[in-house]
Scaffold this active site. Structure first.
Site, PDB file in Angstrom:
ATOM      1  CD  GLU A 280      -2.524  -1.195   2.721  1.00 19.81           C
ATOM      2  OE1 GLU A 280      -3.644  -1.707   2.754  1.00 19.81           O
ATOM      3  OE2 GLU A 280      -1.976  -0.695   3.711  1.00 19.81           O
ATOM      4  N   PRO A 281       1.667   1.451  -1.019  1.00 15.49           N
ATOM      5  CG  PRO A 281       2.709   1.502  -3.116  1.00 15.49           C
ATOM      6  CD  PRO A 281       1.828   0.648  -2.249  1.00 15.49           C
ATOM      7  N   GLY A 282       2.054   4.931  -0.513  1.00 15.51           N
ATOM      8  CA  GLY A 282       1.431   6.246  -0.706  1.00 15.51           C
ATOM      9  C   GLY A 282       2.510   7.252  -1.052  1.00 15.51           C
ATOM     10  NE  ARG A 283       6.164   9.425   3.710  1.00 14.69           N
ATOM     11  CZ  ARG A 283       5.649  10.390   4.468  1.00 14.69           C
ATOM     12  NH1 ARG A 283       5.871  11.652   4.179  1.00 14.69           N
ATOM     13  NH2 ARG A 283       4.936  10.093   5.536  1.00 14.69           N
ATOM     14  NE  ARG A 318       5.131  14.833   5.191  1.00 15.14           N
ATOM     15  CZ  ARG A 318       6.423  14.767   5.445  1.00 15.14           C
ATOM     16  NH1 ARG A 318       7.250  15.644   4.913  1.00 15.14           N
ATOM     17  NH2 ARG A 318       6.933  13.833   6.196  1.00 15.14           N
ATOM     18  CE1 TYR A 322       2.830  13.385  10.793  1.00 19.87           C
ATOM     19  CE2 TYR A 322       2.884  14.618   8.728  1.00 19.87           C
ATOM     20  CZ  TYR A 322       2.246  13.743   9.585  1.00 19.87           C
ATOM     21  OH  TYR A 322       1.032  13.224   9.240  1.00 19.87           O
ATOM     22  CB  CYS A 349      -2.648  34.413  12.703  1.00 17.36           C
ATOM     23  SG  CYS A 349      -2.506  35.377  14.203  1.00 17.36           S
ATOM     24  CD  GLU A 350      -1.698  29.098  15.365  1.00 11.74           C
ATOM     25  OE1 GLU A 350      -0.943  28.893  16.345  1.00 11.74           O
ATOM     26  OE2 GLU A 350      -2.935  29.076  15.436  1.00 11.74           O
ATOM     27  CE1 TYR A 378      -0.413  10.362   4.141  1.00 16.57           C
ATOM     28  CE2 TYR A 378       1.848  10.191   3.377  1.00 16.57           C
ATOM     29  CZ  TYR A 378       0.656   9.595   3.726  1.00 16.57           C
ATOM     30  OH  TYR A 378       0.528   8.230   3.658  1.00 16.57           O
TER      31      TYR A 378
END
Ligand SMILES: *Cc1c(COP(=O)(O)O)cnc(C)c1O
Length: 425
Positions: A280-283, A318, A322, A349-350, A378
């Site tokens: 199940e590869p995503g990235r 990301r 992370y 605004c962070e 992602y």
């Protein structure tokens, strides 16, 4: 990653000058290279040729319909995590017999949708197993299942993306798997098809896949001895990519095959059975295939040299979520000397809205284009409308041609579904 003409200092991506793209479509803009996706997918297909393998793309990594269409054309299946993702893959034309419905907290409505669409369900708890059986009985249908195993292995990755630890919320504990299958075998309208695990994401030290394969194949044997025969083993996704090309080396599908196949094939041979392998590869399929193109709103020489761009964690989470490293380049000054220590920040605004910390960049001015690299996984899929900002557009590039694959939202889209009660008007 670029193959720009010698004399151009513009970033070329998929054969297209991204500065032209910025001028034509505006920024921020996700730009995806179609050929890169096809190449990444084919490198899996070509590597696992010797065994019967299906590749279920993890839709949560990138749910753009055009991108899912490309993967459908390449023969991909899909790993979905919600009713919404199931709808997307249906629209993309991914065959329902190549879809696995995942998740640790599926609603009854989602279980119904899975049974109705005849997709396999990865069962994440014993209670869910019973609920699914009841739902299938009530609908007069069948539910094909795999049990999601928590294999208790430890990939050396950010804790937020380690999913196969004993302490993770995903999967059924390893030592309860056999009894869960025995229960499943007795439940009405449940059809046991396979076994499933997914140990984590952005895995660069891939020896953990060998450990996971060994544990999963041991379960296959234990089940076989109890008269429960499986059709597939799904070992999940998780192969990492090199975000920081100076420090990281990306494992390839070939490296992954070396970790998995010897154990997988030996066990099949020992038991005299044939199993389908599912990955199940995503990235590793989409990560390297996109950039997020942004424009510089202002440069401020304060505590640091802040380069403030028009894309922040509203569009690309990301780095904040992370602490992920992403390469950034000044897309209209590729050949200029990187002489200024710069910190690239977004418009949210962070104070935490930092895309790239302390990087050497050319001297940047208002109006310059900054491209954040490797944002295909992602990226857009985790975007939000925080701060009342509409989401941006996406384009697909291939061989110098450009197609719009998502229109940008308007402020109207941010407001659309809100309701002010009569009494407050
Ligand atoms: C997220 C996820 C994947 C994909 O992981 P990548 O690291 O993107 O390859 C595969 N399977 C499951 C069950 C997942 O949750």
């Amino acid at each position: 990653m670029s193959d720009g003409e010698e004399d151009s200092d513009h970033l070329i991506f998929g054969g297209v000058d991204v500065v032209d793209l910025g001028a034509r479509y505006g920024t921020p803009l996700y730009v995806t290279d179609e050929d890169r996706i096809r190449e990444n997918f084919r490198s899996y297909k070509n590597t696992f040729e010797t065994v019967d393998t299906d590749f279920y793309f993890a839709v949560k990594a990138n749910g753009n319909l055009a991108i899912l269409r490309i993967l459908a054309q390449e023969g991909a299946g899909a790993d979905v995590f919600s009713g919404g993702e199931l709808r997307l893959v249906k629209l993309a034309g991914i065959p329902m017999d190549k879809v696995l419905f995942n998740g640790n907290s599926k609603s009854e409505e989602e279980l119904r949708a899975a049974v109705e669409s005849q997709v396999k369900v990865s069962v994440d708890s014993r209670e869910e197993l019973r609920t699914l059986s009841a739902v299938a009985v009530e609908m007069g249908g069948e539910a094909e299942i795999a049990i999601r195993v928590n294999p208790d292995v430890s990939p050396k990755v950010n804790p937020k993306i380690a999913t196969g630890l004993r302490t993770s919320k995903f999967g059924i504990p390893y030592d309860e798997i056999l009894q869960t299958y025995e229960e499943a075998a007795k439940l009405p309208n449940i059809v046991i098809k396979g076994i499933h695990c997914h140990i984590g994401s952005q895995i660069l030290d891939i020896s953990v896949f060998r450990e996971a394969t060994e544990k999963m194949m041991q379960l296959v044997e234990d089940l076989y001895e109890r008269g429960i025969e499986l059709e597939f083993v799904d070992l999940g996704g998780g192969l990492g990519i090199a975000y920081n090309k100076e420090k990281e080396i990306a494992p390839t599908p070939e490296d992954l095959a070396e970790m998995i196949l010897p154990t997988f094939e030996a066990k099949m041979q020992a038991l005299g059975i044939n199993l389908k392998l599912i990955l199940e590869p995503g990235r590793s399929i989409v990560g390297s295939a996109s950039i997020l193109l942004s424009k510089v709103n202002t440069v401020k020489h304060a505590h640091k040299n802040f380069v403030a761009i028009d894309a922040g964690f509203n569009l690309f989470l990301r780095p904040v979520m992370y602490d992920a490293y992403h390469e950034v380049v000044v897309a209209n000054k590729l050949n200029e000397e990187a002489s200024v220590l710069s910190t690239v920040v977004g418009p949210v605004c962070e104070s935490g809205d930092i895309i790239a910390k302390d990087r050497m960049l050319p001297e940047v001015k208002r109006g310059d284009f900054v491209a954040i690299l490797d944002t295909g996984a992602y990226g857009f899929s985790m975007s939000s409308q925080y701060n009342g900002r509409p989401r941006c557009a996406e384009v697909l590039v291939r061989d110098g041609a450009v197609d719009l694959i998502r229109s940008k939202e308007s402020v109207e889209d941010v407001i659309r579904n809100q309701v002010v009660p009569e009494r407050l008007r």
